[in-house]
Design an enzyme around this catalytic site. Structure first.
Site, short mmCIF file in Angstrom:
data_model
loop_
_atom_site.label_atom_id
_atom_site.label_comp_id
_atom_site.label_asym_id
_atom_site.label_seq_id
_atom_site.Cartn_x
_atom_site.Cartn_y
_atom_site.Cartn_z
CG ASP A 117 -2.12 -0.87 1.05
OD1 ASP A 117 -1.96 -1.98 0.51
OD2 ASP A 117 -3.22 -0.48 1.47
CG ASP A 149 -1.39 -2.65 4.11
OD1 ASP A 149 -1.90 -2.04 5.05
OD2 ASP A 149 -0.26 -2.39 3.69
CB CYS A 182 5.23 0.34 7.94
SG CYS A 182 5.84 0.16 6.24
CD GLU A 195 -4.61 2.56 2.38
OE1 GLU A 195 -4.83 1.56 3.08
OE2 GLU A 195 -3.49 3.06 2.25
CB SER A 245 -3.26 4.36 5.27
OG SER A 245 -2.24 3.83 6.07
#
Length: 554
Positions: A78, A120, A191, A442, A468
């Site tokens: 993403d 994601d 992340c 997003e 997000s």
């Protein structure tokens, strides 16, 4: 065994020969054949290291008496798709991931499966495949990324986003931004924020579909050990015939929502948990998010929440396991829900404790009495909309202002960075829903621009797209019905007053019903000139349902 249909009998000589040609032994085919679905690729830090996880999983399977057979499926980042044409694809890829696992597992008739994930849409896609196929299954993620460090100060993904705005406002130089880029994300893993990746992996533990330890960091020996234990555990699930639909129940979904609210997870979870419940044929009402939020407090703040911690801090405080232990003892979880450990939730968490109550707060000292996600309804969103209230500053809990209309994300971002958005405005980004996008992009780039330009306490954003988990600020997404279906968001005109009341769960367009009806008579849907006829996106737009229905295929 399911796999006997491909390995036993006179008429299966060629089938066995195909296995032997790859180095399998006859005795390997006498054991349960365990699919190892490895989503490793070199496109993102969350998945680049998953080969090491797969290796450990396979070692565990072999040690416990099974034969592992590995195959891949796709996985999009993403972050790299963010803010460009590529963002049409990540949500749409969830259905492809689920379908591809179905094709491989049923096509080859494997006996059980281990699903290796991290980011994601991949995690929910694999969970959907598990309940759809309903053979013994277990998940293992690659783990969260460690926290970055610049000049002795912790730094992560969301700090870097804010720094982009600092450059636009002349506070720091591009060279300084470049220096921070090199250290904000220090290595492999999902992340270092509570984006959809870490949220969904943490919630997989709450759901009962992975072993306790979802916060264990990527690239560590402990993560590899957890992977090996996962490989061993799938054999136990197989021998005991414990199936995903025995684990993914209505009670388990409610446990998952409870943890989601306590940590203030990504708004994408409302899409994914709704889709999972429907795939598992569970009687599910999306309004249970609102109902549970009334009794589940917000106990953990993780970036991008204001003054939030990093995932590594949560792990060091005891992790999701410790949070669940606290919630369980306080009577907020269904204690008897079964998990892939073969034990109940209560049994899994009976001996764990929170190590740092500054990171995982107690019920008598919450960040707020209500959970960190909020559904909003009103004449602008008759079917509902979603806000990550945990990431909203108190000044923006109630906001009323004039609409600034954009039919896609890119012009909205240009206007924000160009100084055209003023304090008090409500930025409206439409035709970005599941059908209208298509793919429900997003709006992270847009919300990051609002934060970066110092407007997060003065400007709201609403969209029929999504956000997000990295999103902060008064951002309301999933507005349904979407613009492409002629929903009220398609009828807003420049300057119309919009009122958002997050604590009350309301979103109102100050335009009369009669005027909206008049506008509807002249409304025409926006053409999707950017969609190639016959492409996956074209087919997706024709098949996908509403965001508030999980954006699943009809």
């Amino acid at each position: 065994m399911r796999s006997h249909i491909t390995t036993r009998g006179l008429e299966r000589a060629t089938h066995r020969a195909l296995y032997y040609s790859m180095g399998f032994l006859p005795e390997d085919l006498d054991k349960p054949l365990i699919a190892v679905v490895n989503t490793q690729n070199e496109t993102m830090p969350g998945h680049v290291h998953l080969d090491s996880i797969a290796k450990a999983v396979k070692e565990g399977i072999i040690a416990a008496g099974g034969t592992p057979i590995e195959f891949p499926t796709i996985g999009l980042c993403d972050g790299i798709a963010q803010g460009n044409y590529g963002m049409h694809y990540p949500l749409a890829s969830r259905e492809l991931i689920c379908d591809s696992v179905e094709c491989m597992v049923n096509g080859h008739q494997y006996d059980a499966m281990v699903l290796i994930t991290n980011c994601d849409k991949i995690t929910p896609g694999l969970l959907m495949a598990a309940v759809r196929l309903n053979i013994p299954a277990i998940m293992i993620s690659g783990g969260p990324m460690a926290t970055g460090c610049v000049d002795g100060q912790e730094i992560g993904y969301t700090d870097l986003m804010a720094a982009q705005g600092d450059v636009a406002r002349g506070i720091i130089t591009r060279e300084e931004l470049s220096r921070r880029e090199r250290d904000a994300l220090p290595g492999c893993g999902a992340c270092n924020l509570l984006g959809t990746a870490n949220t969904m992996n943490f919630l997989t533990e709450a759901l009962g579909m992975c072993l306790p330890g979802s916060t264990c960091l990527a690239g560590t020996g402990r993560r590899l050990a957890l992977a090996k234990q996962t490989g061993m555990k799938i054999m136990e699930l197989y021998h005991k015939s414990i199936l995903p639909r025995q684990i993914v129940t209505k009670e388990a979904i409610e446990n998952t929502i409870t943890v989601d609210l306590a940590i203030g997870g990504s708004t994408n979870t409302i899409l994914h948990l709704t889709a999972l419940a429907k795939t598992a044929d569970i009687d599910f009402d999306i309004n249970c998010f609102t109902e549970l939020a009334q009794k589940v407090p917000h106990l953990v703040k993780i970036k991008p929440a204001n003054n939030g911690h990093y995932p590594a801090d949560v792990h060091n405080a005891g992790g999701i396991t410790a949070l669940m232990g606290q919630l369980c003892r306080d009577g907020l979880l269904h204690k008897e829900a079964l998990t892939v450990t073969g034990k109940t939730v209560a049994e899994n968490v009976s001996e764990v404790k929170v190590i740092n109550s500054n990171v995982i707060r107690t019920l008598d000292n919450p960040y707020s009495a209500k959970g960190g996600l909020q559904l909003l309804y009103g004449n602008l969103a008759p079917q509902g909309s979603v806000c990550k209230s945990a990431a909203v500053v108190p000044e923006m809990y109630h906001h009323k202002g004039p609409a600034r209309i954009f039919n896609q994300e890119e012009p909205a971002v240009a206007a924000i960075y160009g100084g055209q958005i003023k304090p008090g405005d409500v930025v409206v980004v439409r035709y970005e829903g599941p059908k209208g996008g298509p793919g429900m992009r997003e709006m992270l780039t847009a919300t990051a621009a609002i934060v970066g330009m110092g407007l997060s306490k003065e400007v709201a954003l609403i969209t029929d797209g999504r956000f997000s988990g990295a999103t902060a600020g008064a951002a309301v997404g999933h507005v349904s019905p979407e613009a492409a279906e002629g929903g009220p968001i398609a009828l807003i005109e420049e300057g119309d007053m919009i009122e958002i009341d997050i604590p009350q769960g309301s979103i109102h367009l100050h335009v009369s019903d009669e005027e909206l009806a008049r506008r509807k008579t002249t409304w025409k849907p926006m053409k999707q000139d950017h969609v190639i006829k016959g492409s996956y996106l074209d087919r997706y737009a024709k098949m996908v349902s509403s965001a508030m229905d999980g954006a699943i295929f009809k």
